[in-house]
Motif scaffolding. Sequence first.
Motif, PDB file in Angstrom:
ATOM      1  N   PHE A   1       0.593  40.498 -21.520  1.00  0.00           N
ATOM      2  CA  PHE A   1      -0.383  40.948 -20.524  1.00  0.00           C
ATOM      3  C   PHE A   1       0.229  42.099 -19.736  1.00  0.00           C
ATOM      4  O   PHE A   1       1.451  42.296 -19.734  1.00  0.00           O
ATOM      5  CB  PHE A   1      -0.785  39.813 -19.583  1.00  0.00           C
ATOM      6  N   THR A   2      -0.611  42.857 -19.069  1.00  0.00           N
ATOM      7  CA  THR A   2      -0.154  43.954 -18.212  1.00  0.00           C
ATOM      8  C   THR A   2      -0.974  43.962 -16.932  1.00  0.00           C
ATOM      9  O   THR A   2      -2.042  43.333 -16.872  1.00  0.00           O
ATOM     10  CB  THR A   2      -0.318  45.323 -18.915  1.00  0.00           C
TER      11      THR A   2
ATOM     12  N   ILE B   1      -4.626  34.243 -16.088  1.00  0.00           N
ATOM     13  CA  ILE B   1      -3.335  34.280 -16.759  1.00  0.00           C
ATOM     14  C   ILE B   1      -2.295  33.673 -15.832  1.00  0.00           C
ATOM     15  O   ILE B   1      -2.026  34.204 -14.751  1.00  0.00           O
ATOM     16  CB  ILE B   1      -2.936  35.730 -17.106  1.00  0.00           C
ATOM     17  N   VAL B   2      -1.728  32.553 -16.229  1.00  0.00           N
ATOM     18  CA  VAL B   2      -0.674  31.908 -15.448  1.00  0.00           C
ATOM     19  C   VAL B   2       0.670  32.257 -16.081  1.00  0.00           C
ATOM     20  O   VAL B   2       0.948  31.901 -17.225  1.00  0.00           O
ATOM     21  CB  VAL B   2      -0.855  30.380 -15.396  1.00  0.00           C
ATOM     22  N   PHE B   3       1.488  32.965 -15.342  1.00  0.00           N
ATOM     23  CA  PHE B   3       2.789  33.421 -15.832  1.00  0.00           C
ATOM     24  C   PHE B   3       3.867  32.553 -15.198  1.00  0.00           C
ATOM     25  O   PHE B   3       4.135  32.641 -14.008  1.00  0.00           O
ATOM     26  CB  PHE B   3       2.982  34.886 -15.470  1.00  0.00           C
TER      27      PHE B   3
ATOM     28  N   LYS C   1      -9.911  44.619 -16.703  1.00  0.00           N
ATOM     29  CA  LYS C   1     -10.621  43.521 -17.360  1.00  0.00           C
ATOM     30  C   LYS C   1     -11.005  42.398 -16.398  1.00  0.00           C
ATOM     31  O   LYS C   1     -11.639  41.423 -16.797  1.00  0.00           O
ATOM     32  CB  LYS C   1      -9.764  42.951 -18.490  1.00  0.00           C
ATOM     33  N   GLY C   2     -10.591  42.544 -15.132  1.00  0.00           N
ATOM     34  CA  GLY C   2     -10.967  41.558 -14.129  1.00  0.00           C
ATOM     35  C   GLY C   2     -10.253  40.228 -14.236  1.00  0.00           C
ATOM     36  O   GLY C   2     -10.677  39.237 -13.631  1.00  0.00           O
ATOM     37  N   LYS C   3      -9.154  40.192 -14.981  1.00  0.00           N
ATOM     38  CA  LYS C   3      -8.426  38.930 -15.117  1.00  0.00           C
ATOM     39  C   LYS C   3      -7.593  38.657 -13.866  1.00  0.00           C
ATOM     40  O   LYS C   3      -7.137  39.573 -13.180  1.00  0.00           O
ATOM     41  CB  LYS C   3      -7.528  38.971 -16.356  1.00  0.00           C
ATOM     42  N   ILE C   4      -7.403  37.389 -13.589  1.00  0.00           N
ATOM     43  CA  ILE C   4      -6.580  36.976 -12.453  1.00  0.00           C
ATOM     44  C   ILE C   4      -5.199  36.591 -12.987  1.00  0.00           C
ATOM     45  O   ILE C   4      -5.079  35.743 -13.883  1.00  0.00           O
ATOM     46  CB  ILE C   4      -7.206  35.784 -11.721  1.00  0.00           C
ATOM     47  N   ILE C   5      -4.165  37.226 -12.454  1.00  0.00           N
ATOM     48  CA  ILE C   5      -2.796  36.952 -12.886  1.00  0.00           C
ATOM     49  C   ILE C   5      -2.099  36.134 -11.806  1.00  0.00           C
ATOM     50  O   ILE C   5      -1.986  36.575 -10.655  1.00  0.00           O
ATOM     51  CB  ILE C   5      -2.033  38.263 -13.154  1.00  0.00           C
ATOM     52  N   ILE C   6      -1.652  34.956 -12.166  1.00  0.00           N
ATOM     53  CA  ILE C   6      -0.972  34.055 -11.230  1.00  0.00           C
ATOM     54  C   ILE C   6       0.505  33.984 -11.603  1.00  0.00           C
ATOM     55  O   ILE C   6       0.857  33.595 -12.720  1.00  0.00           O
ATOM     56  CB  ILE C   6      -1.590  32.648 -11.266  1.00  0.00           C
ATOM     57  N   LEU C   7       1.358  34.386 -10.671  1.00  0.00           N
ATOM     58  CA  LEU C   7       2.795  34.318 -10.879  1.00  0.00           C
ATOM     59  C   LEU C   7       3.299  32.988 -10.325  1.00  0.00           C
ATOM     60  O   LEU C   7       3.334  32.784  -9.119  1.00  0.00           O
ATOM     61  CB  LEU C   7       3.488  35.491 -10.175  1.00  0.00           C
TER      62      LEU C   7
END
Length: 205
Positions: free
Chosen positions: A177-178, A1-3, A185-191
């Motif tokens: 997303f949270t 997830i690219v935020f 869920k093992g997702k990678i969040i990129i700020l």
Amino acid sequence: IVFSPFSDHQFNFLSYELNRPGEGAGLVENIVDILKMVMNIGDAQSGNSDDPFWEGARDLLLYNALDICLLAKGQLYLNDIAEVIKSAPHKDKDVPEEDFKRSACFQMLKMVYTKIAKGELSLDVSRDYRNIEQYFLNDFRNLAEKTRSIVEQYFFGFANRLLRRPFNKMFCSGTTFTPEDAIEKGKIIILDIPVKEYQKVGQIS
């Protein structure tokens, strides 16, 4: 997830703190603490920040503004909070009664009063409502001009940054997303909001 300002993802941090897992979720006190922490990161405070008087006045404004929005709508958006504060009555600014009745502050108060009258809210909430009404229609209304302007600047110095494009969509609308997405869920969040490019908004993020 690219935020980032160029993605379609959104994260309403107030809504997240309201609805997150955990026993402390939904408490206005905790939401105010989160909001103040974010404000401090952006260095939005102005003057006398360590003075108990100013801190108390700022906290009262935030508690009451968040409370009335939450009781009226059951959810929190930064824009609603800003509109309530902006339209709250002022002793030195005469506004026609009909104009005040159209204001966000009055409409929020009216929504909660109507819910109480219909028995949709508890007696405890009714007592809270009377305190909030007293605050906006008397205490905050009659604050000295200098005190009120400093207290309002504390909030708007921060809020105005997030209420402008593209950050209003990112932080002040919905949530796609949270943090639990990464944990469970093992997702990678990129700020992707570089501080050098976005300055204080980058720091706040």
